[in-house]
Design an enzyme around this catalytic site. Structure first.
Site, PDB file in Angstrom:
ATOM      1  N   GLY A 223      54.880 -58.563 -35.935  1.00  0.00           N
ATOM      2  CA  GLY A 223      53.724 -58.109 -35.234  1.00  0.00           C
ATOM      3  C   GLY A 223      52.614 -58.861 -34.712  1.00  0.00           C
ATOM      4  O   GLY A 223      51.756 -58.998 -34.160  1.00  0.00           O
ATOM      5  N   GLU A 261      59.404 -60.541 -40.351  1.00  0.00           N
ATOM      6  CA  GLU A 261      60.184 -60.363 -39.362  1.00  0.00           C
ATOM      7  C   GLU A 261      59.464 -60.762 -37.986  1.00  0.00           C
ATOM      8  O   GLU A 261      59.071 -59.693 -37.150  1.00  0.00           O
ATOM      9  CB  GLU A 261      60.469 -58.855 -39.100  1.00  0.00           C
ATOM     10  CG  GLU A 261      61.239 -58.213 -40.245  1.00  0.00           C
ATOM     11  CD  GLU A 261      61.413 -56.592 -40.172  1.00  0.00           C
ATOM     12  OE1 GLU A 261      60.691 -55.989 -39.312  1.00  0.00           O
ATOM     13  OE2 GLU A 261      62.241 -55.986 -40.961  1.00  0.00           O
ATOM     14  N   PRO A 262      58.843 -61.987 -37.738  1.00  0.00           N
ATOM     15  CA  PRO A 262      58.417 -62.410 -36.597  1.00  0.00           C
ATOM     16  C   PRO A 262      59.332 -62.706 -35.361  1.00  0.00           C
ATOM     17  O   PRO A 262      60.488 -63.068 -35.617  1.00  0.00           O
ATOM     18  CB  PRO A 262      57.659 -63.585 -37.033  1.00  0.00           C
ATOM     19  CG  PRO A 262      58.618 -64.328 -38.098  1.00  0.00           C
ATOM     20  CD  PRO A 262      59.254 -63.193 -38.763  1.00  0.00           C
ATOM     21  N   GLY A 263      58.817 -62.073 -34.369  1.00  0.00           N
ATOM     22  CA  GLY A 263      59.579 -62.355 -33.085  1.00  0.00           C
ATOM     23  C   GLY A 263      58.865 -63.211 -32.058  1.00  0.00           C
ATOM     24  O   GLY A 263      58.555 -64.500 -32.061  1.00  0.00           O
ATOM     25  N   ARG A 300      56.675 -57.248 -18.865  1.00  0.00           N
ATOM     26  CA  ARG A 300      55.486 -56.941 -19.503  1.00  0.00           C
ATOM     27  C   ARG A 300      54.154 -56.719 -18.837  1.00  0.00           C
ATOM     28  O   ARG A 300      53.464 -55.835 -19.071  1.00  0.00           O
ATOM     29  CB  ARG A 300      54.987 -58.253 -20.512  1.00  0.00           C
ATOM     30  CG  ARG A 300      56.251 -58.506 -21.360  1.00  0.00           C
ATOM     31  CD  ARG A 300      55.820 -59.495 -22.677  1.00  0.00           C
ATOM     32  NE  ARG A 300      54.906 -59.056 -23.613  1.00  0.00           N
ATOM     33  CZ  ARG A 300      53.670 -59.304 -23.332  1.00  0.00           C
ATOM     34  NH1 ARG A 300      53.079 -60.251 -22.203  1.00  0.00           N
ATOM     35  NH2 ARG A 300      52.730 -58.809 -24.062  1.00  0.00           N
ATOM     36  N   CYS A 331      60.175 -52.862  -5.007  1.00  0.00           N
ATOM     37  CA  CYS A 331      59.272 -51.724  -4.496  1.00  0.00           C
ATOM     38  C   CYS A 331      58.796 -50.883  -5.597  1.00  0.00           C
ATOM     39  O   CYS A 331      59.172 -49.699  -5.712  1.00  0.00           O
ATOM     40  CB  CYS A 331      60.376 -51.175  -3.529  1.00  0.00           C
ATOM     41  SG  CYS A 331      61.190 -52.026  -2.306  1.00  0.00           S
ATOM     42  N   GLU A 332      57.708 -51.331  -6.038  1.00  0.00           N
ATOM     43  CA  GLU A 332      56.879 -50.771  -6.993  1.00  0.00           C
ATOM     44  C   GLU A 332      55.575 -51.412  -6.965  1.00  0.00           C
ATOM     45  O   GLU A 332      55.391 -52.582  -6.862  1.00  0.00           O
ATOM     46  CB  GLU A 332      57.382 -50.869  -8.246  1.00  0.00           C
ATOM     47  CG  GLU A 332      58.657 -50.398  -8.723  1.00  0.00           C
ATOM     48  CD  GLU A 332      58.658 -48.763  -9.120  1.00  0.00           C
ATOM     49  OE1 GLU A 332      57.600 -48.082  -9.252  1.00  0.00           O
ATOM     50  OE2 GLU A 332      59.791 -48.310  -9.157  1.00  0.00           O
ATOM     51  N   TYR A 360      60.062 -60.897 -25.317  1.00  0.00           N
ATOM     52  CA  TYR A 360      60.119 -59.994 -24.528  1.00  0.00           C
ATOM     53  C   TYR A 360      60.098 -60.052 -22.940  1.00  0.00           C
ATOM     54  O   TYR A 360      59.417 -59.330 -22.069  1.00  0.00           O
ATOM     55  CB  TYR A 360      59.130 -58.698 -25.024  1.00  0.00           C
ATOM     56  CG  TYR A 360      58.961 -58.816 -26.463  1.00  0.00           C
ATOM     57  CD1 TYR A 360      60.010 -57.702 -26.858  1.00  0.00           C
ATOM     58  CD2 TYR A 360      57.903 -59.298 -27.292  1.00  0.00           C
ATOM     59  CE1 TYR A 360      60.001 -57.568 -28.470  1.00  0.00           C
ATOM     60  CE2 TYR A 360      58.150 -59.032 -28.542  1.00  0.00           C
ATOM     61  CZ  TYR A 360      58.933 -58.203 -29.141  1.00  0.00           C
ATOM     62  OH  TYR A 360      59.318 -58.204 -30.539  1.00  0.00           O
TER      63      TYR A 360
HETATM   64  C1  PLP Z   1      59.672 -55.730 -32.748  1.00  0.00           C
HETATM   65  C2  PLP Z   1      60.009 -55.517 -34.048  1.00  0.00           C
HETATM   66  C3  PLP Z   1      59.481 -56.911 -34.935  1.00  0.00           C
HETATM   67  C4  PLP Z   1      59.143 -58.069 -34.239  1.00  0.00           C
HETATM   68  O1  PLP Z   1      57.644 -57.874 -33.585  1.00  0.00           O
HETATM   69  P1  PLP Z   1      56.862 -59.022 -33.179  1.00  0.00           P
HETATM   70  O2  PLP Z   1      55.515 -58.437 -32.563  1.00  0.00           O
HETATM   71  O3  PLP Z   1      57.713 -59.480 -32.053  1.00  0.00           O
HETATM   72  O4  PLP Z   1      56.736 -60.072 -34.041  1.00  0.00           O
HETATM   73  C5  PLP Z   1      59.854 -56.783 -36.190  1.00  0.00           C
HETATM   74  N1  PLP Z   1      60.093 -55.631 -36.962  1.00  0.00           N
HETATM   75  C6  PLP Z   1      60.562 -54.724 -36.216  1.00  0.00           C
HETATM   76  C7  PLP Z   1      61.046 -53.246 -36.890  1.00  0.00           C
HETATM   77  C8  PLP Z   1      60.225 -54.514 -34.816  1.00  0.00           C
HETATM   78  O5  PLP Z   1      60.701 -53.273 -34.422  1.00  0.00           O
END
Ligand code: PLP
Length: 401
Positions: A223, A261-263, A300, A331-332, A360
């Protein structure tokens, strides 16, 4: 960039391997004082070439579907022991596939899922390491669609009900209660909500231990947001350190192994979407740049009204500037990449780069308007790898009769 566009065409996702690796390292380093495992959140960018790069850094993975699990296993079978499985609707087949691989942790999100996991584990004669994903009821300042930590959201188990459910789980032979997990949302740029969530998780860990449970893991979720609007370059190491402090301070003295869990924070700034200007168009006083990338390639802006920086990538462009909407071909009315951007005047055929599109972006791309999805390249020093070729129209039609 112009050479990449010429070689691979546009729209084209371009990623920097060194940015991904250095951000992973900086993130890892920020947590060096506490035992931890980074489980990269696959849904942010799930392309095999990206996962391979992440796996090479010895990171683990956070998956939210059987498909994501399979992607990780394709890249590195040995990564299974570092996989955490999240998501509100894991099916029996998905649970069984993950049990078969002896993954690190199941983040269970409901009582029904708990019983189903137990049943699946029993049928396979396996023991599932599990945590409950608790909902700490903290508000995170982010877009409502990506805020998850309030009771009104579908995610997790209300923290007040967790204790009773842990008691039930510990009575089940094929379940091994081993952690507490929380993920409060995405694109959170203030560290306060993370600290507040971890305070509540820490309180729960103490209660659970007093109840006799062995809690080895705290999964702090992902997050951490990124600055999509950049005035000056930000120092990611410092930002990650601030985040690490917020997360780890409340957990002090608990002796837990932290899962992260960074994304977005890892891959977001590492990618750009290259696109060419198809038409300039004026409706009264408004100027539109109609480009060859659209909401199906990068949703996004349409989905979250998200801002992405957009820059021209031609070597010497005009000093004249203009206020434009950069829009796609779909077409939006919601199909825009940027509204009211102040850009140097460019000509049809010139290139633009949509910045911070590594997370994303491609993972949310679709075929809406029957548009084949873009290609992706990974730039690593002097090497350029096509990690996903451009979809063709016949690729797109393959499953239809
Ligand atoms: C989407 C998600 C993440 C990653 O979130 P980011 O904002 O990309 O860091 C981590 N854990 C869970 C359970 C998620 O659903």
């Amino acid at each position: 960039m112009p050479r990449l566009a010429k070689r691979f065409g546009t729209p084209l996702y371009v990623y920097s391997a060194s940015t991904i690796v250095s951000r992973l390292r900086a993130f890892d380093d920020a947590f060096r004082k506490i035992p931890h495992t980074i489980c990269y959140s696959v849904k942010a960018n799930s392309t095999l070439g990206i996962l391979r790069l992440v796996a090479a850094t010895k990171s683990g993975f956070d998956v939210v579907s059987g498909g994501e699990l399979e992607r990780v296993l394709r890249v590195d079978r040995r990564a299974a022991k570092k996989i955490v499985f999240s998501g509100v609707g894991k099916t029996r087949d998905e649970l069984k596939a993950a049990l078969h691989e002896n993954i690190l942790l199941f983040n269970v999100e409901s009582e029904s899922e708990l019983w189903t996991l137990a049943e699946c584990a029993a049928s396979l004669k396996k023991t599932a390491n599990m945590a409950l994903r608790v909902n700490p009821d903290v508000a995170a300042e982010t877009h409502p669609y990506i805020s998850t930590g309030l009771h009104k959201h579908k995610f997790g188990i209300p923290i007040a009900e967790a204790r009773a459910l842990y008691a039930r789980a510990s009575g089940i032979r094929h379940l091994n209660v081993s952690g507490v997990s929380a993920h409060i949302g995405s694109q959170i740029t203030e560290v306060g909500p993370f600290a507040a969530a971890m305070e509540r998780v820490a309180d729960l860990v103490r209660l659970l231990r007093a109840d006799g449970h062995t809690i080895n893991y705290v999964d702090a979720g992902g997050g951490l947001g990124i600055p999509y609007t950049r005035v000056a370059p930000t120092d990611f190491s410092r930002y990650a350190a601030e985040y690490a402090k917020a997360v780890t301070n409340p957990l002090r003295g608990l002796g837990i192994h932290l899962l992260l869990e960074p994304g977005r924070a890892i891959v977001g700034p590492a990618g750009a979407l290259l696109t060419s200007l198809v038409y300039r168009k004026k409706n009264d006083s408004k100027t539109f740049l109609v480009v060859d990338a659209a909401m199906n390639d990068l949703i996004r802006p349409a989905l979250y009204n998200a801002y992405h920086g957009i820059v021209p990538v031609i070597p010497a462009y005009s000093v004249r500037r203009e206020i434009v909407d950069v829009v796609g071909q779909v077409c939006e009315t919601g199909d825009f990449l940027g509204r009211d951007h102040d850009l140097p005047v460019i000509a049809e055929g010139d290139l633009l780069a949509v910045l911070d599109a590594g997370a994303y972006g491609m993972s949310l791309a679709s075929n809406y308007n029957s548009r084949p999805r873009p290609a992706e390249v990974l730039v690593d020093g002097k090497s350029v790898k096509l990690i996903r070729r451009r979809e063709s129209t016949s690729d797109m039609l393959r499953f239809e009769s």
